[in-house]
Scaffold this motif. Structure first.
Motif, PDB file in Angstrom:
ATOM      1  N   ARG A   1       1.382  23.279   8.815  1.00 39.80           N
ATOM      2  CA  ARG A   1       2.467  22.438   8.362  1.00 39.80           C
ATOM      3  C   ARG A   1       2.038  20.976   8.422  1.00 39.80           C
ATOM      4  NH1 ARG A   1       4.189  26.414   6.528  1.00 39.80           N
ATOM      5  NH2 ARG A   1       6.233  27.378   6.756  1.00 39.80           N
ATOM      6  N   PRO A   2       2.706  20.109   7.654  1.00 36.99           N
ATOM      7  CA  PRO A   2       3.847  20.404   6.788  1.00 36.99           C
ATOM      8  C   PRO A   2       3.396  21.037   5.479  1.00 36.99           C
ATOM      9  CG  PRO A   2       3.254  18.105   6.578  1.00 36.99           C
ATOM     10  CD  PRO A   2       2.371  18.671   7.657  1.00 36.99           C
ATOM     11  N   SER A   3       4.324  21.756   4.837  1.00 36.78           N
ATOM     12  CA  SER A   3       4.020  22.335   3.534  1.00 36.78           C
ATOM     13  C   SER A   3       4.272  21.299   2.448  1.00 36.78           C
ATOM     14  CB  SER A   3       4.882  23.574   3.282  1.00 36.78           C
ATOM     15  OG  SER A   3       6.233  23.206   3.078  1.00 36.78           O
ATOM     16  N   LEU A   4       3.557  21.445   1.354  1.00 38.31           N
ATOM     17  CA  LEU A   4       3.729  20.521   0.233  1.00 38.31           C
ATOM     18  C   LEU A   4       5.166  20.556  -0.283  1.00 38.31           C
ATOM     19  CD1 LEU A   4       2.659  18.593  -1.921  1.00 38.31           C
ATOM     20  CD2 LEU A   4       1.883  20.602  -3.216  1.00 38.31           C
ATOM     21  N   SER A   5       5.752  21.731  -0.339  1.00 34.82           N
ATOM     22  CA  SER A   5       7.111  21.838  -0.875  1.00 34.82           C
ATOM     23  C   SER A   5       8.116  21.065  -0.034  1.00 34.82           C
ATOM     24  CB  SER A   5       7.526  23.310  -0.981  1.00 34.82           C
ATOM     25  OG  SER A   5       7.458  23.943   0.280  1.00 34.82           O
ATOM     26  N   GLU A   6       8.012  21.171   1.296  1.00 34.49           N
ATOM     27  CA  GLU A   6       8.969  20.432   2.134  1.00 34.49           C
ATOM     28  C   GLU A   6       8.699  18.936   2.055  1.00 34.49           C
ATOM     29  OE1 GLU A   6       8.739  21.037   6.433  1.00 34.49           O
ATOM     30  OE2 GLU A   6       6.719  21.877   6.182  1.00 34.49           O
ATOM     31  N   VAL A   7       7.450  18.537   1.902  1.00 31.89           N
ATOM     32  CA  VAL A   7       7.133  17.117   1.770  1.00 31.89           C
ATOM     33  C   VAL A   7       7.758  16.542   0.502  1.00 31.89           C
ATOM     34  CG1 VAL A   7       5.252  15.491   1.279  1.00 31.89           C
ATOM     35  CG2 VAL A   7       5.055  17.105   3.182  1.00 31.89           C
ATOM     36  N   ILE A   8       7.677  17.280  -0.597  1.00 33.50           N
ATOM     37  CA  ILE A   8       8.285  16.807  -1.847  1.00 33.50           C
ATOM     38  C   ILE A   8       9.793  16.634  -1.669  1.00 33.50           C
ATOM     39  CG2 ILE A   8       8.837  17.466  -4.226  1.00 33.50           C
ATOM     40  CD1 ILE A   8       6.054  18.776  -4.372  1.00 33.50           C
ATOM     41  N   ASP A   9      10.436  17.612  -1.057  1.00 32.67           N
ATOM     42  CA  ASP A   9      11.885  17.538  -0.863  1.00 32.67           C
ATOM     43  C   ASP A   9      12.281  16.349   0.019  1.00 32.67           C
ATOM     44  OD1 ASP A   9      12.094  19.801  -2.384  1.00 32.67           O
ATOM     45  OD2 ASP A   9      12.414  21.164  -0.699  1.00 32.67           O
TER      46      ASP A   9
ATOM     47  N   THR B   1       0.838  -1.203   0.000  1.00 31.94           N
ATOM     48  CA  THR B   1       0.000   0.000   0.000  1.00 31.94           C
ATOM     49  C   THR B   1       0.871   1.250   0.000  1.00 31.94           C
ATOM     50  OG1 THR B   1      -0.159   0.219   2.406  1.00 31.94           O
ATOM     51  CG2 THR B   1      -1.768  -1.217   1.330  1.00 31.94           C
ATOM     52  N   HIS B   2       0.279   2.318  -0.477  1.00 29.23           N
ATOM     53  CA  HIS B   2       0.985   3.595  -0.548  1.00 29.23           C
ATOM     54  C   HIS B   2       1.036   4.264   0.824  1.00 29.23           C
ATOM     55  CE1 HIS B   2       0.834   3.908  -5.021  1.00 29.23           C
ATOM     56  NE2 HIS B   2      -0.265   3.189  -4.872  1.00 29.23           N
ATOM     57  N   PRO B   3       2.172   4.841   1.181  1.00 30.05           N
ATOM     58  CA  PRO B   3       2.190   5.740   2.337  1.00 30.05           C
ATOM     59  C   PRO B   3       1.469   7.040   1.958  1.00 30.05           C
ATOM     60  CG  PRO B   3       4.305   5.796   1.220  1.00 30.05           C
ATOM     61  CD  PRO B   3       3.482   4.738   0.523  1.00 30.05           C
ATOM     62  N   TRP B   4       0.893   7.698   2.957  1.00 28.24           N
ATOM     63  CA  TRP B   4       0.189   8.947   2.643  1.00 28.24           C
ATOM     64  C   TRP B   4       0.222   9.894   3.825  1.00 28.24           C
ATOM     65  CZ3 TRP B   4      -4.150  10.547   5.400  1.00 28.24           C
ATOM     66  CH2 TRP B   4      -4.822   9.577   6.158  1.00 28.24           C
ATOM     67  N   LEU B   5       0.006  11.171   3.507  1.00 33.13           N
ATOM     68  CA  LEU B   5      -0.081  12.183   4.553  1.00 33.13           C
ATOM     69  C   LEU B   5      -0.825  13.404   4.043  1.00 33.13           C
ATOM     70  CD1 LEU B   5       2.123  14.471   3.581  1.00 33.13           C
ATOM     71  CD2 LEU B   5       3.753  13.030   4.761  1.00 33.13           C
ATOM     72  N   VAL B   6      -1.202  14.266   4.973  1.00 32.28           N
ATOM     73  CA  VAL B   6      -1.838  15.545   4.651  1.00 32.28           C
ATOM     74  C   VAL B   6      -0.773  16.628   4.682  1.00 32.28           C
ATOM     75  CG1 VAL B   6      -3.452  17.309   5.458  1.00 32.28           C
ATOM     76  CG2 VAL B   6      -4.114  14.897   5.519  1.00 32.28           C
ATOM     77  N   ALA B   7      -0.753  17.476   3.652  1.00 32.22           N
ATOM     78  CA  ALA B   7       0.163  18.621   3.612  1.00 32.22           C
ATOM     79  C   ALA B   7      -0.604  19.843   3.117  1.00 32.22           C
ATOM     80  CB  ALA B   7       1.353  18.331   2.709  1.00 32.22           C
ATOM     81  N   TYR B   8      -0.021  21.002   3.321  1.00 27.53           N
ATOM     82  CA  TYR B   8      -0.690  22.256   3.003  1.00 27.53           C
ATOM     83  C   TYR B   8       0.095  23.051   1.964  1.00 27.53           C
ATOM     84  CZ  TYR B   8      -3.534  20.962   6.952  1.00 27.53           C
ATOM     85  OH  TYR B   8      -4.371  20.268   7.786  1.00 27.53           O
ATOM     86  N   GLN B   9      -0.614  23.745   1.120  1.00 22.50           N
ATOM     87  CA  GLN B   9      -0.016  24.424  -0.021  1.00 22.50           C
ATOM     88  C   GLN B   9      -0.502  25.869  -0.117  1.00 22.50           C
ATOM     89  OE1 GLN B   9      -2.577  22.079  -3.131  1.00 22.50           O
ATOM     90  NE2 GLN B   9      -2.372  24.195  -3.857  1.00 22.50           N
ATOM     91  N   SER B  10       0.089  26.603  -1.064  1.00 19.71           N
ATOM     92  CA  SER B  10      -0.376  27.946  -1.433  1.00 19.71           C
ATOM     93  C   SER B  10      -0.354  28.915  -0.261  1.00 19.71           C
ATOM     94  CB  SER B  10      -1.786  27.873  -2.037  1.00 19.71           C
ATOM     95  OG  SER B  10      -1.851  26.944  -3.092  1.00 19.71           O
ATOM     96  N   GLU B  11       0.688  28.814   0.545  1.00 18.06           N
ATOM     97  CA  GLU B  11       0.844  29.719   1.683  1.00 18.06           C
ATOM     98  C   GLU B  11       0.905  31.164   1.206  1.00 18.06           C
ATOM     99  OE1 GLU B  11       4.472  30.428   4.768  1.00 18.06           O
ATOM    100  OE2 GLU B  11       3.655  28.377   4.701  1.00 18.06           O
ATOM    101  N   GLY B  12       0.216  32.050   1.916  1.00 18.35           N
ATOM    102  CA  GLY B  12       0.173  33.460   1.539  1.00 18.35           C
ATOM    103  C   GLY B  12       1.353  34.243   2.086  1.00 18.35           C
ATOM    104  N   ILE B  13       1.249  35.565   1.967  1.00 19.90           N
ATOM    105  CA  ILE B  13       2.371  36.424   2.354  1.00 19.90           C
ATOM    106  C   ILE B  13       2.248  36.971   3.767  1.00 19.90           C
ATOM    107  CG2 ILE B  13       2.858  37.086  -0.022  1.00 19.90           C
ATOM    108  CD1 ILE B  13       1.406  39.725   0.512  1.00 19.90           C
ATOM    109  N   ARG B  14       1.141  36.685   4.444  1.00 21.23           N
ATOM    110  CA  ARG B  14       1.009  37.123   5.827  1.00 21.23           C
ATOM    111  C   ARG B  14       2.111  36.524   6.676  1.00 21.23           C
ATOM    112  NH1 ARG B  14      -4.896  35.937   7.977  1.00 21.23           N
ATOM    113  NH2 ARG B  14      -3.782  36.150   9.958  1.00 21.23           N
ATOM    114  N   GLY B  15       2.572  37.291   7.648  1.00 21.02           N
ATOM    115  CA  GLY B  15       3.613  36.796   8.529  1.00 21.02           C
ATOM    116  C   GLY B  15       3.096  35.763   9.507  1.00 21.02           C
ATOM    117  N   GLY B  16       3.973  35.236  10.332  1.00 17.45           N
ATOM    118  CA  GLY B  16       3.592  34.256  11.329  1.00 17.45           C
ATOM    119  C   GLY B  16       3.657  32.836  10.809  1.00 17.45           C
ATOM    120  N   GLU B  17       3.296  31.908  11.687  1.00 22.32           N
ATOM    121  CA  GLU B  17       3.343  30.486  11.357  1.00 22.32           C
ATOM    122  C   GLU B  17       2.104  30.068  10.576  1.00 22.32           C
ATOM    123  OE1 GLU B  17       5.794  28.200  11.951  1.00 22.32           O
ATOM    124  OE2 GLU B  17       6.986  29.949  12.519  1.00 22.32           O
ATOM    125  N   TRP B  18       2.310  29.163   9.626  1.00 19.67           N
ATOM    126  CA  TRP B  18       1.215  28.621   8.826  1.00 19.67           C
ATOM    127  C   TRP B  18       1.115  27.116   9.080  1.00 19.67           C
ATOM    128  CZ3 TRP B  18      -1.527  31.158   4.528  1.00 19.67           C
ATOM    129  CH2 TRP B  18      -1.307  32.540   4.511  1.00 19.67           C
TER     130      TRP B  18
END
Length: 320
Positions: free
Chosen positions: A244-252, A225-242
């Motif tokens: 996580r994990p972000s899609l970009s870091e998951v790909i890396d 079976t495939h491993p899977w997880l939830v990640a978040y994308q399209s982070e905006g420019i507002r400051g502070g914490e968003w």
């Protein structure tokens, strides 16, 4: 029975390059510097010069109206956007002119958040001004058709990529301050991911270290079976914490951990727009290519007749 009408609401998006400026001014409440506006326009040029959201929403309105008629409950159905044409104010006026004294609000944003559903509620209430009762339909993710459609699309996408790629269920990121008091958005996204994972025969979701150094809701997978997880994308420019994990870091991390591919299932989106056509199909795809791994993105429901019928059934139950 009240004379009901249906209002499909969304965030909005420009339907041409000329509409980018007005959209951004409504969204931000101020004029946008030329250089910043040029960057936004370049993104829309990269996806064909416009967002397809208005067209998709119009098609979905027609499909909902047809499903309502077929069920013996014909109602007027309109679409209104928060920050672009057709605007919520105008859509409300059309429903009131058609005799509606009860308006059923259906949000295109599938999961509930203050920055989406809260904005829609406020805008619709202001437009109605007490002239009709407002009833809110169930969020799209609670309709069985929503997870079924995503599961079908995911199964199709997985057939096009070799091996056993990591499956990433993606949703729009939000600042942590926007979900600190009410985490219904995160819980809703995790419910959607879990339902699609179950339909695909994957392991049950839990918060764990699915990838080295990345703790997320998902499953490390088991034999076959495939491993899977939830990640978040399209982070905006507002400051502070968003979120996580972000899609970009998951790909890396997926690439560095030896995964040969990533399959993105955008359960956080009911329709195509910038976040799927640019952030996923261009930015995320290029990141995966740069990391040397395969990439595929599954389709979203858009104006699916099955989704339209599910919405119509929910509306009919509300109006009796």
């Amino acid at each position: 029975m009240a004379h009901a009408g249906v209002l499909l609401v969304g965030f909005g998006a420009p339907d041409s390059l000329e509409a980018v400026g007005p959209f951004m001014r409504r969204l931000t409440g101020r004029d946008i510097p030329d250089a910043a506006l040029a960057l936004v326009k370049a993104r829309y040029e990269a996806i064909g010069g416009a967002s397809p959201l208005a067209r998709i929403a119009a098609d979905l309105v027609e499909a909902i109206a047809a499903a309502m008629r077929d069920s013996g409950c014909p109602l007027p159905v309109e679409v209104g956007m928060r920050y672009s044409e057709p605007l919520i104010d105008d859509a409300v006026e059309r429903l009131l002119a058609a005799g509606a004294d009860e308006i059923v609000l259906v949000a295109l944003s599938p999961h509930v958040a203050r920055v989406t559903h809260g904005e829609y509620r406020s805008a619709v209430a202001a437009a109605v001004g007490g002239r009709a009762v407002i009833v809110e339909a169930r969020p799209l993710f609670e309709l069985g058709a929503y997870s079924r459609l995503h599961a079908q699309a995911a199964a199709s996408a997985l057939r096009s990529v070799p091996g056993t790629p990591l499956i990433v269920f993606s949703a729009h990121s939000l600042p942590l301050v926007d979900v600190a008091e009410d985490d219904s958005y995160v819980r809703g996204v995790e419910v959607s991911a879990g339902e699609v994972a179950r339909a695909l025969g994957l392991g049950a979701g839990a918060v764990s270290e699915v990838l080295p150094g990345i703790t997320a809701f998902g499953s490390p997978g088991r034999a076959g079976t495939h491993p899977w997880l939830v990640a978040y994308q399209s982070e905006g420019i507002r400051g502070g914490e968003w979120l996580r994990p972000s899609l970009s870091e998951v790909i890396d991390v997926a690439a560095s951990a030896g995964h040969d591919g990533v399959a993105v299932v955008p359960v956080g989106f009911a329709t195509d727009h910038m976040e799927t056509l640019y952030d996923l199909d261009i930015v995320a795809r290029e990141r995966a290519r740069g990391a040397g791994i395969a990439y595929v993105r599954s389709a979203v429901p858009n104006a699916s007749r099955e989704l339209a019928r599910a919405i119509a059934d929910d509306v009919r139950a509300l109006v009796g």
